[in-house]
Design a protein around this motif. Sequence first.
Motif, short mmCIF file in Angstrom:
data_model
loop_
_atom_site.label_atom_id
_atom_site.label_comp_id
_atom_site.label_asym_id
_atom_site.label_seq_id
_atom_site.Cartn_x
_atom_site.Cartn_y
_atom_site.Cartn_z
N LEU A 73 40.34 37.52 33.56
CA LEU A 73 40.20 38.09 32.39
C LEU A 73 41.65 38.39 31.74
O LEU A 73 41.99 37.93 30.65
CB LEU A 73 39.70 39.32 32.32
CG LEU A 73 38.17 39.26 32.80
CD1 LEU A 73 37.38 41.01 32.63
CD2 LEU A 73 37.41 38.60 31.54
N PHE A 74 42.56 38.91 32.46
CA PHE A 74 43.92 39.12 32.08
C PHE A 74 44.74 37.68 31.71
O PHE A 74 45.44 37.72 30.85
CB PHE A 74 44.91 39.94 32.93
CG PHE A 74 44.39 41.33 32.74
CD1 PHE A 74 44.22 42.24 32.02
CD2 PHE A 74 44.30 41.90 34.15
CE1 PHE A 74 43.87 43.46 31.74
CE2 PHE A 74 43.74 43.43 34.11
CZ PHE A 74 43.50 44.03 33.06
N GLY A 75 44.39 36.72 32.64
CA GLY A 75 44.82 35.39 32.35
C GLY A 75 44.37 35.05 31.10
O GLY A 75 45.23 34.21 30.18
N LEU A 76 43.05 35.00 30.82
CA LEU A 76 42.47 34.43 29.48
C LEU A 76 43.18 35.30 28.49
O LEU A 76 43.48 34.47 27.18
CB LEU A 76 40.83 34.69 29.57
CG LEU A 76 40.31 33.66 30.39
CD1 LEU A 76 38.74 34.06 30.56
CD2 LEU A 76 40.23 32.31 29.88
N GLN B 273 56.06 33.46 24.49
CA GLN B 273 54.57 33.34 24.56
C GLN B 273 54.30 32.11 25.17
O GLN B 273 53.07 32.02 26.12
CB GLN B 273 53.93 32.87 23.17
CG GLN B 273 52.60 32.94 22.88
CD GLN B 273 51.60 33.94 23.58
OE1 GLN B 273 52.07 35.24 23.17
NE2 GLN B 273 50.92 33.52 24.39
N ALA B 274 55.03 30.74 25.37
CA ALA B 274 54.71 29.70 25.93
C ALA B 274 54.80 30.03 27.69
O ALA B 274 54.02 29.65 28.38
CB ALA B 274 55.75 28.63 25.86
N ALA B 275 55.57 30.96 28.04
CA ALA B 275 55.56 31.61 29.19
C ALA B 275 54.57 32.15 29.70
O ALA B 275 53.94 32.16 30.82
CB ALA B 275 56.97 32.38 29.35
N MET B 276 54.11 33.07 28.71
CA MET B 276 52.84 33.63 28.92
C MET B 276 51.60 32.82 29.29
O MET B 276 50.46 33.21 29.91
CB MET B 276 52.43 34.59 27.86
CG MET B 276 53.36 35.93 27.95
SD MET B 276 53.26 36.91 29.30
CE MET B 276 54.66 36.82 30.25
N TYR B 277 51.58 31.69 28.44
CA TYR B 277 50.55 30.85 28.69
C TYR B 277 50.59 30.20 29.99
O TYR B 277 49.21 30.12 30.80
CB TYR B 277 50.62 29.36 27.90
CG TYR B 277 50.45 29.75 26.30
CD1 TYR B 277 49.66 30.92 25.79
CD2 TYR B 277 51.09 29.10 25.40
CE1 TYR B 277 49.46 31.16 24.62
CE2 TYR B 277 50.95 29.26 24.00
CZ TYR B 277 50.19 30.23 23.65
OH TYR B 277 50.02 30.70 22.38
N ALA B 278 51.78 30.10 30.58
CA ALA B 278 51.76 29.46 32.30
C ALA B 278 51.22 30.69 32.87
O ALA B 278 50.79 30.49 33.96
CB ALA B 278 53.23 29.05 32.44
N VAL B 279 51.75 31.72 32.52
CA VAL B 279 51.39 33.02 33.42
C VAL B 279 50.02 33.09 33.50
O VAL B 279 49.04 33.47 34.49
CB VAL B 279 51.96 34.35 32.95
CG1 VAL B 279 51.47 35.59 33.44
CG2 VAL B 279 53.77 34.09 33.10
N GLY B 280 49.14 33.01 32.28
CA GLY B 280 47.76 33.07 32.15
C GLY B 280 47.16 31.92 33.04
O GLY B 280 46.17 32.58 33.68
N VAL B 281 47.60 30.91 32.91
CA VAL B 281 47.00 29.81 33.97
C VAL B 281 47.11 30.14 35.50
O VAL B 281 46.19 30.10 36.30
CB VAL B 281 47.66 28.36 33.61
CG1 VAL B 281 47.36 27.45 34.77
CG2 VAL B 281 47.34 27.95 32.31
N ILE B 282 48.21 30.77 35.58
CA ILE B 282 48.47 31.22 37.15
C ILE B 282 47.56 32.23 37.56
O ILE B 282 46.94 32.24 38.73
CB ILE B 282 49.93 31.44 37.46
CG1 ILE B 282 50.85 30.19 37.39
CG2 ILE B 282 50.07 32.25 38.75
CD1 ILE B 282 52.46 30.36 37.17
N GLU B 283 47.36 33.25 36.76
CA GLU B 283 46.50 34.26 36.86
C GLU B 283 44.99 33.87 37.26
O GLU B 283 44.21 34.31 37.87
CB GLU B 283 46.80 35.20 35.97
CG GLU B 283 47.92 36.13 35.91
CD GLU B 283 48.23 37.34 35.17
OE1 GLU B 283 49.43 37.97 35.24
OE2 GLU B 283 47.50 37.26 33.92
#
Length: 145
Positions: free
Chosen positions: A39-42, A69-79
């Motif tokens: 959920l947090f990743g999404l 924000q682009a880094a957060m997209y990568a973080v989201g995928v990892i999560e």
Amino acid sequence: MSSVTTGSTSATTRRALLADPGYQAFVILRTGFTLAPILFGLDKFANLLVDWPTYLAPWIDDIVPGSAQAAMYAVGVIEIVAGIAVALAPRFGGWLVAGWLAGIIVNLLTVPGHYDVALRDFGLLLGAVALARLAERYRGERQPS
């Protein structure tokens, strides 16, 4: 001649497993550490809960390519991947989430004003380690259907 009835043995085993507080804790942690990272990743893609880029330490933003924000997209995928790993292989996924949380804690300790979140994430890290250890204990034992 002895007869083995797997139906009653299976039901008895299932009831015993459900009554085991350790197994109950394992199921609670596994469910939480599956759902929360997903959920947090999404949300890293929607920023509905918080403005996620503000949680990225400036020094990390300086070394990763692109925007925060682009880094957060990568973080989201990892999560999301970490949540799926917990669902499918909690012995591995628990350690993956714990390691990821350790990285988040280091990041947050270098961002003034986010020490409370770092402390909360330390508690989550302990929960992820407990999940990994419980998964070792309950490996091979399936959740009752």
